[in-house]
Design a protein around this motif. Structure first.
Motif, PDB file in Angstrom:
ATOM      1  N   VAL A 173      37.404   1.252   5.213  1.00 50.07           N
ATOM      2  CA  VAL A 173      37.571   1.136   6.660  1.00 50.07           C
ATOM      3  C   VAL A 173      38.033  -0.270   7.021  1.00 50.07           C
ATOM      4  O   VAL A 173      38.909  -0.462   7.871  1.00 50.07           O
ATOM      5  CB  VAL A 173      36.251   1.464   7.390  1.00 50.07           C
ATOM      6  CG1 VAL A 173      36.377   1.175   8.880  1.00 50.07           C
ATOM      7  CG2 VAL A 173      35.866   2.925   7.167  1.00 50.07           C
ATOM      8  N   SER A 174      37.480  -1.274   6.340  1.00 47.66           N
ATOM      9  CA  SER A 174      37.820  -2.663   6.644  1.00 47.66           C
ATOM     10  C   SER A 174      39.256  -3.012   6.278  1.00 47.66           C
ATOM     11  O   SER A 174      39.799  -4.004   6.764  1.00 47.66           O
ATOM     12  CB  SER A 174      36.862  -3.611   5.914  1.00 47.66           C
ATOM     13  OG  SER A 174      36.930  -3.420   4.509  1.00 47.66           O
ATOM     14  N   ASP A 175      39.886  -2.200   5.413  1.00 48.03           N
ATOM     15  CA  ASP A 175      41.265  -2.468   4.997  1.00 48.03           C
ATOM     16  C   ASP A 175      42.285  -1.734   5.857  1.00 48.03           C
ATOM     17  O   ASP A 175      43.493  -1.966   5.725  1.00 48.03           O
ATOM     18  CB  ASP A 175      41.472  -2.068   3.530  1.00 48.03           C
ATOM     19  CG  ASP A 175      40.697  -2.968   2.578  1.00 48.03           C
ATOM     20  OD1 ASP A 175      40.362  -4.102   2.972  1.00 48.03           O
ATOM     21  OD2 ASP A 175      40.421  -2.528   1.447  1.00 48.03           O
ATOM     22  N   LEU A 178      47.008   2.908   9.747  1.00 42.97           N
ATOM     23  CA  LEU A 178      47.709   2.930   8.467  1.00 42.97           C
ATOM     24  C   LEU A 178      46.718   2.650   7.350  1.00 42.97           C
ATOM     25  O   LEU A 178      45.870   1.755   7.473  1.00 42.97           O
ATOM     26  CB  LEU A 178      48.819   1.869   8.443  1.00 42.97           C
ATOM     27  CG  LEU A 178      49.878   1.959   9.544  1.00 42.97           C
ATOM     28  CD1 LEU A 178      50.870   0.805   9.416  1.00 42.97           C
ATOM     29  CD2 LEU A 178      50.602   3.295   9.487  1.00 42.97           C
ATOM     30  N   TYR A 179      46.832   3.413   6.265  1.00 42.55           N
ATOM     31  CA  TYR A 179      45.919   3.274   5.144  1.00 42.55           C
ATOM     32  C   TYR A 179      46.663   2.649   3.963  1.00 42.55           C
ATOM     33  O   TYR A 179      47.510   3.299   3.340  1.00 42.55           O
ATOM     34  CB  TYR A 179      45.329   4.632   4.770  1.00 42.55           C
ATOM     35  CG  TYR A 179      44.662   5.302   5.953  1.00 42.55           C
ATOM     36  CD1 TYR A 179      43.486   4.788   6.481  1.00 42.55           C
ATOM     37  CD2 TYR A 179      45.234   6.417   6.572  1.00 42.55           C
ATOM     38  CE1 TYR A 179      42.883   5.376   7.581  1.00 42.55           C
ATOM     39  CE2 TYR A 179      44.639   7.007   7.673  1.00 42.55           C
ATOM     40  CZ  TYR A 179      43.457   6.482   8.175  1.00 42.55           C
ATOM     41  OH  TYR A 179      42.858   7.054   9.269  1.00 42.55           O
ATOM     42  N   PRO A 180      46.396   1.373   3.659  1.00 42.66           N
ATOM     43  CA  PRO A 180      47.120   0.667   2.602  1.00 42.66           C
ATOM     44  C   PRO A 180      47.156   1.393   1.268  1.00 42.66           C
ATOM     45  O   PRO A 180      48.147   1.304   0.539  1.00 42.66           O
ATOM     46  CB  PRO A 180      46.350  -0.660   2.494  1.00 42.66           C
ATOM     47  CG  PRO A 180      45.796  -0.877   3.861  1.00 42.66           C
ATOM     48  CD  PRO A 180      45.419   0.496   4.340  1.00 42.66           C
ATOM     49  N   ALA A 181      46.093   2.112   0.938  1.00 38.32           N
ATOM     50  CA  ALA A 181      46.029   2.781  -0.363  1.00 38.32           C
ATOM     51  C   ALA A 181      47.169   3.774  -0.549  1.00 38.32           C
ATOM     52  O   ALA A 181      47.636   3.987  -1.676  1.00 38.32           O
ATOM     53  CB  ALA A 181      44.689   3.494  -0.526  1.00 38.32           C
ATOM     54  N   VAL A 213      49.782  -4.228  -7.171  1.00 36.57           N
ATOM     55  CA  VAL A 213      50.175  -4.308  -5.765  1.00 36.57           C
ATOM     56  C   VAL A 213      48.954  -4.186  -4.865  1.00 36.57           C
ATOM     57  O   VAL A 213      47.988  -3.488  -5.190  1.00 36.57           O
ATOM     58  CB  VAL A 213      51.204  -3.195  -5.419  1.00 36.57           C
ATOM     59  CG1 VAL A 213      50.614  -1.816  -5.675  1.00 36.57           C
ATOM     60  CG2 VAL A 213      51.686  -3.320  -3.979  1.00 36.57           C
ATOM     61  N   ALA A 214      49.005  -4.882  -3.751  1.00 36.49           N
ATOM     62  CA  ALA A 214      47.991  -4.750  -2.705  1.00 36.49           C
ATOM     63  C   ALA A 214      48.702  -4.807  -1.367  1.00 36.49           C
ATOM     64  O   ALA A 214      49.561  -5.671  -1.148  1.00 36.49           O
ATOM     65  CB  ALA A 214      46.957  -5.867  -2.801  1.00 36.49           C
ATOM     66  N   HIS A 245      56.673   5.184   8.597  1.00 40.25           N
ATOM     67  CA  HIS A 245      55.662   4.382   9.287  1.00 40.25           C
ATOM     68  C   HIS A 245      54.492   4.003   8.381  1.00 40.25           C
ATOM     69  O   HIS A 245      53.714   3.104   8.712  1.00 40.25           O
ATOM     70  CB  HIS A 245      55.149   5.117  10.531  1.00 40.25           C
ATOM     71  CG  HIS A 245      54.226   6.261  10.237  1.00 40.25           C
ATOM     72  ND1 HIS A 245      54.673   7.513   9.855  1.00 40.25           N
ATOM     73  CD2 HIS A 245      52.863   6.339  10.254  1.00 40.25           C
ATOM     74  CE1 HIS A 245      53.641   8.311   9.667  1.00 40.25           C
ATOM     75  NE2 HIS A 245      52.532   7.636   9.895  1.00 40.25           N
ATOM     76  N   LYS A 246      54.367   4.665   7.224  1.00 35.73           N
ATOM     77  CA  LYS A 246      53.282   4.354   6.299  1.00 35.73           C
ATOM     78  C   LYS A 246      53.668   3.300   5.265  1.00 35.73           C
ATOM     79  O   LYS A 246      52.817   2.826   4.510  1.00 35.73           O
ATOM     80  CB  LYS A 246      52.831   5.624   5.569  1.00 35.73           C
ATOM     81  CG  LYS A 246      52.213   6.677   6.477  1.00 35.73           C
ATOM     82  CD  LYS A 246      51.751   7.882   5.672  1.00 35.73           C
ATOM     83  CE  LYS A 246      51.076   8.914   6.565  1.00 35.73           C
ATOM     84  NZ  LYS A 246      50.578  10.074   5.774  1.00 35.73           N
ATOM     85  N   CYS A 247      54.948   2.947   5.230  1.00 37.68           N
ATOM     86  CA  CYS A 247      55.437   1.985   4.241  1.00 37.68           C
ATOM     87  C   CYS A 247      55.314   0.552   4.759  1.00 37.68           C
ATOM     88  O   CYS A 247      55.365   0.311   5.968  1.00 37.68           O
ATOM     89  CB  CYS A 247      56.902   2.267   3.915  1.00 37.68           C
ATOM     90  SG  CYS A 247      57.163   3.782   2.963  1.00 37.68           S
TER      91      CYS A 247
END
Length: 220
Positions: free
Chosen positions: A110-112, A121-124, A139-140, A182-184
């Motif tokens: 949640v914090s990311d 947006l979910y970085p994972a 990658v992060a 939009h997720k990239c």
């Protein structure tokens, strides 16, 4: 394949112990899952209003502890209280979903989560795509300031061969071909390493700090 289906994976936290487990055979039938909940825990996923959502829907992952204890962080009653939806119903800070068979899947922390222009947006999701690029060793994805959108997604990339010249636009294009636009990430920065711990964890707060200490930018 070399070992065979002999592993059992567990998911949980030091403060509560194991909340889910899954065998190798189960994982092959439910790839990506951390398993089904073990007693005394029952999983549930809720939306931003704290209402439970149907199976298969992404949201905040909670566990109901039938003993009523929940999660307790020693010496930090405020953190313990913040982790609870109500007495005995707690979160370990993850986003995820539960399938119709009761198997739990972890999406991200949640914090990311990055909120860009009001969109979560979910970085994972982007990380899972970018790690498949042949020139990407690690990658992060993090949220960095943006004047108009509030935040935007940035990819910090470690190259497999530091001596090889790789254009950032090529890495972005790789993601755009495989994931919704939009997720990239909007930008890519090449780095030497991500500072992973011996347990393989990344401190994303530390990775974000250099950008949040600078004025917000506007990308094209």
């Amino acid at each position: 394949e070399w070992w065979g289906p002999v592993f059992v994976e567990a998911y949980g936290a030091t403060e509560v112990g194991t909340t889910c487990s899954i065998t190798s055979e189960e994982w092959l039938e439910h790839p990506g899952s951390v398993g089904r909940a073990v007693p005394p825990f029952t999983p549930l996923v809720v939306d931003d209003q704290g209402e439970e959502v149907p199976s298969g829907t992404e949201g905040r992952l909670f566990f109901q502890d039938s003993t009523g204890r929940g999660v307790v962080y020693p010496g930090d009653p405020a953190k313990s209280a913040a982790a609870h939806l109500k007495p005995g119903v707690f979160t370990l800070g993850e986003l995820g979903h539960i399938d119709r068979d009761g198997y739990v899947y972890i999406g991200d922390r949640v914090s990311d989560m990055v909120v860009s222009g009001g969109v979560n947006l979910y970085p994972a999701e982007a990380e899972q795509v970018l790690i498949g690029h042949p020139d990407v060793a690690d990658v992060a994805c993090i949220g960095v300031p943006h004047r108009e959108m509030g935040e935007e997604l940035k990819a910090l990339v470690v190259l497999s061969d530091p001596e090889k010249r790789v254009d950032e636009s090529e890495i972005l294009g790789y993601c755009l071909q495989r994931l919704s636009h939009h997720k990239c990430p909007r930008t890519v920065t090449l780095v030497e390493d991500l500072g992973r711990t011996t347990m393989g964890k990344i401190d994303k707060r530390k990775l974000r700090s250099p950008w949040w200490d600078e004025p917000a930018t506007t990308s094209d």
